[in-house]
Write a protein that holds these residues in place. Structure first.
Motif: not given
Length: 301
Positions: A249-254, A244-246, A227-228
């Motif tokens: 994309l952020s893991p690939f940046f900062v 993951y839903n929020h 679910e989460n």
């Protein structure tokens, strides 16, 4: 794609082999990180509901990805849960960087972390396992039904809706069960002088300070990938919940935590030393430029 290097990642309640498992999203997350340690905190493979008829390629890719991470140097600790309790007979077995255990205690920058799945606190599992298994089948059907409803909602341009979250938040018994679980975990951690207690099992991601009359600790729950779609990460002496839903994309940046840290905090977290950094101002830059011009006139580099 550059990966984020982190000290520790914790995932739980993946339930490979069930219709509710979001294996593709989990693979995307695992591809985005390079942890020194990966903790699989129970219910990774759902042996309770395992069926030869349903174990798609994406679920096999998750297992292949985890084994690949272990072969490339990541310490992988598989902590058994109730849905994969059959693996408990192999507790303390290890193959290279891959280890199976029932619980784990880690020293994280001088603080003790107690990590276990959490099903030992569940009375229904201890006393009426058949009832827990029946509830598990019902939960899987609910998730499958919810997936169809969300597919229809997305087609109509509306937001997704979680039936299980709605039920959990509205039924007093479910709310009390979660509260009692968190209280029991916190009390035992304080009693045994642990700074962190890390659980899974109840599919409720959380990070909060728990206190009682004997002391305090940080209670953490890694949530689930049904679910989460959440994980716990530890780096720079800090814990954070990855959504993951929020944050897909952020893991690939900062890292969001680094955005909130000033330079003194960042250096102190790495070196254990407070470093004073003077702020850069326009006047300071002009003064620096004038000094460099003077040196150049004098023939000094």
């Amino acid at each position: 794609m550059k990966k984020r290097k982190i000290e520790l990642a914790v995932i739980s309640d993946v339930h490979l082999g069930t219709y509710g498992c979001h294996a593709d999203e989990l693979i995307a997350y695992l591809n985005s990180i390079q942890p020194k340690k990966l903790i699989l905190n129970g219910d990774i493979i759902d042996i309770w509901q395992f069926s030869k008829r349903y174990f798609p390629a994406s679920h096999l890719k998750v297992l292949k990805k985890i084994i690949g991470m272990a072969s490339r140097g990541t310490e992988v600790h598989y902590i058994t849960g109730n849905h994969d309790e059959m693996l408990r007979k192999f507790s303390d077995a290890s193959m290279g960087n891959f280890k199976i255990t029932n619980k784990l205690v880690l020293n994280l920058d001088g603080k003790k972390a107690w990590i276990f799945h959490g099903d030992v606190f569940d009375v229904s599992i201890q006393n009426a396992k058949w009832l827990a298994k029946l509830g598990s089948y019902g939960y899987d059907i609910l998730i499958l039904t919810n997936s169809f409803i969300n597919w229809c909602l997305v087609k109509m341009g509306r937001e997704r809706y979680s039936l299980s979250k709605r039920i959990k938040s509205s039924v007093k018994g479910a709310v009390k069960h979660v509260h009692d679980f968190e209280k029991t975990a916190g009390d035992l951690a304080i009693e045994n002088n642990y700074d962190y207690v890390v659980c899974g099992h109840i599919h409720q991601p959380k990070k909060e300070r728990y206190e009682n009359k004997n002391g305090s600790c940080i209670y953490l729950n890694s949530g689930d990938w049904v679910e989460n779609l959440t994980a716990l990460e530890y780096s720079f002496k800090r814990w954070r919940i990855y959504h993951y839903n929020h944050d897909k994309l952020s893991p690939f940046f900062v890292d969001e935590d680094l955005k909130e840290m000033d330079m003194n905090e960042l250096i102190a977290s790495i070196t254990d030393k407070d470093v004073a950094i003077e702020p850069i101002t326009e006047e300071g830059l002009k003064e620096k430029n004038n000094d460099e011009k003077t040196l150049n006139k004098q023939g000094l580099s």
